[in-house]
Design a protein around this motif. Structure first.
Motif, PDB file in Angstrom:
ATOM      1  N   SER A   1      -2.916  -4.968  -0.133  1.00  0.00           N
ATOM      2  CA  SER A   1      -2.068  -3.836   0.282  1.00  0.00           C
ATOM      3  C   SER A   1      -1.669  -3.002  -0.933  1.00  0.00           C
ATOM      4  O   SER A   1      -1.609  -1.766  -0.852  1.00  0.00           O
ATOM      5  CB  SER A   1      -0.810  -4.331   1.004  1.00  0.00           C
ATOM      6  N   ALA A   2      -1.408  -3.675  -2.064  1.00  0.00           N
ATOM      7  CA  ALA A   2      -1.063  -2.939  -3.291  1.00  0.00           C
ATOM      8  C   ALA A   2      -2.222  -2.032  -3.694  1.00  0.00           C
ATOM      9  O   ALA A   2      -2.021  -0.863  -4.057  1.00  0.00           O
ATOM     10  CB  ALA A   2      -0.729  -3.923  -4.409  1.00  0.00           C
ATOM     11  N   LYS A   3      -3.438  -2.547  -3.607  1.00  0.00           N
ATOM     12  CA  LYS A   3      -4.624  -1.746  -3.985  1.00  0.00           C
ATOM     13  C   LYS A   3      -4.836  -0.586  -3.010  1.00  0.00           C
ATOM     14  O   LYS A   3      -5.173   0.529  -3.420  1.00  0.00           O
ATOM     15  CB  LYS A   3      -5.866  -2.654  -4.011  1.00  0.00           C
ATOM     16  N   ILE A   4      -4.615  -0.866  -1.723  1.00  0.00           N
ATOM     17  CA  ILE A   4      -4.779   0.187  -0.704  1.00  0.00           C
ATOM     18  C   ILE A   4      -3.838   1.348  -1.014  1.00  0.00           C
ATOM     19  O   ILE A   4      -4.216   2.516  -0.943  1.00  0.00           O
ATOM     20  CB  ILE A   4      -4.490  -0.374   0.718  1.00  0.00           C
ATOM     21  N   LEU A   5      -2.608   1.005  -1.385  1.00  0.00           N
ATOM     22  CA  LEU A   5      -1.578   2.038  -1.557  1.00  0.00           C
ATOM     23  C   LEU A   5      -1.629   2.707  -2.921  1.00  0.00           C
ATOM     24  O   LEU A   5      -1.161   3.835  -3.076  1.00  0.00           O
ATOM     25  CB  LEU A   5      -0.188   1.416  -1.340  1.00  0.00           C
TER      26      LEU A   5
END
Ligand code: 13P
Ligand code: SF4
Length: 302
Positions: A68-72
């Motif tokens: 999720s960190a990478k997605i955002l």
């Protein structure tokens, strides 16, 4: 210097050199708290990952949180110190099975708990966490909602909404094993304690609770409450965090250990920073679709 102290000081030095931050989930080992720049629940960590201006994010939590960190925040290097730190519940829903379910209920919106892979998020309309699941569901126009993958959370949301919830058959092995008998015995043993449950617990356990909270909401609740003792129905590590944040109050756990959350050790964090591994990468097409579901959730304010 003992081992942990030495590791902690090396990690802190490397963080500065590399302009890195450590984002740490509440269930992590207490020694991991020591190297945290930010600690929180899934929702808070997603928001923190989105707004950091560090060059490197070291994510101490399970796989879907690092994803999720990478997605955002795709321009940052996101490192996940131990690849074995994988949430088993997130693996219970696959793209293929979800597509079949969507065909069965073409008029339904699809809500995914943040405990899902990026590929599954890419198939969903909106994401949610334990802190906002009911608000997310109620924000939708559709009357029917497919909710993946946690059946307990789905049923707990269903009890509060007018919408028809179609639950997935997944569960968290830690929360699902907190049986009503155990909860009742703890309540009997500590009659002055308030009972706080995570919404991944079974509905019959949640029904006994004075408060139903995400992990970080538990901290806020315990701080504000006039009670001085609390029974905590979630992963057992949460009582370490509660004791740290709310000193002077007592916390009794009735939850087991999430083995996957505990796979990250200080030595893994140090190696991650030294060797810049294991880097989270995602196909851009998947990332962009998954981001839509996360962005839509993040637009919903507290
Ligand atoms: P929180 O978002 O409440 O921290 O929950 C994460 C999780 O995995 C609970 O098992
Ligand atoms: Fe997944 Fe349960 Fe562990 Fe949370 S506690 S990361 S839901 S297995």
């Amino acid at each position: 210097m003992d081992d942990n102290k030495e590791l902690i000081s090396k990690i802190k030095k490397l963080k500065k050199e590399k302009n890195a931050v450590c984002l740490v989930h509440n269930y992590q080992r207490p020694e991991i708290y020591e190297i945290a720049d930010f600690m929180g629940d899934s929702l808070e960590l997603a928001r923190a990952a989105e707004k950091t201006d560090a060059d490197v994010i070291v994510f101490c939590g399970v796989d879907f949180m690092a994803e999720s960190a990478k997605i955002l925040n795709p321009t940052k290097k996101v490192l996940h110190p131990n690849r074995l730190a994988m949430c088993p519940m997130a693996q219970t829903v696959t793209v293929e099975k979800l597509r079949e379910k969507k065909k069965e209920f073409p008029d339904a919106a699809v809500v995914c708990y943040i405990n899902t892979t990026a590929a599954v998020k890419a198939e969903c309309d909106i994401c949610c966490t334990s802190a906002n699941a009911s608000r997310v569901v109620d924000s939708l126009e559709e009357k029917r909602v497919i909710f993946v993958p946690d059946k307990n959370l789905a049923l707990n949301v269903a009890a509060k909404t007018k919408k028809e919830i179609i639950p997935w058959e997944g569960h968290c092995y830690v929360h699902d094993k907190i049986f009503i008998e155990k909860a009742k015995a703890a309540i009997e043993l500590h009659p002055d304690a308030e009972f706080i449950a995570h919404p991944e617990c079974r509905p019959e356990v949640v029904a006994l609770a004075d408060a139903v909270c995400s992990t970080s909401q538990m901290i806020e609740y315990a701080k504000k409450s006039s009670a001085s003792e609390f029974i905590i129905a979630t992963e057992e590590g949460m009582v370490n965090r509660l004791s740290m944040e709310v000193p002077g109050k007592k916390f009794y756990t009735i939850g087991g250990t999430c083995l996957q959350m505990k796979k990250i050790h200080l030595s893994d964090v140090l190696t991650a920073l030294q060797e810049e591994k294991f880097e989270v990468t995602l196909p851009e097409e998947v990332r962009l679709k998954a981001k839509r579901a996360l962005d839509r959730m993040l637009e919903i304010k507290k």
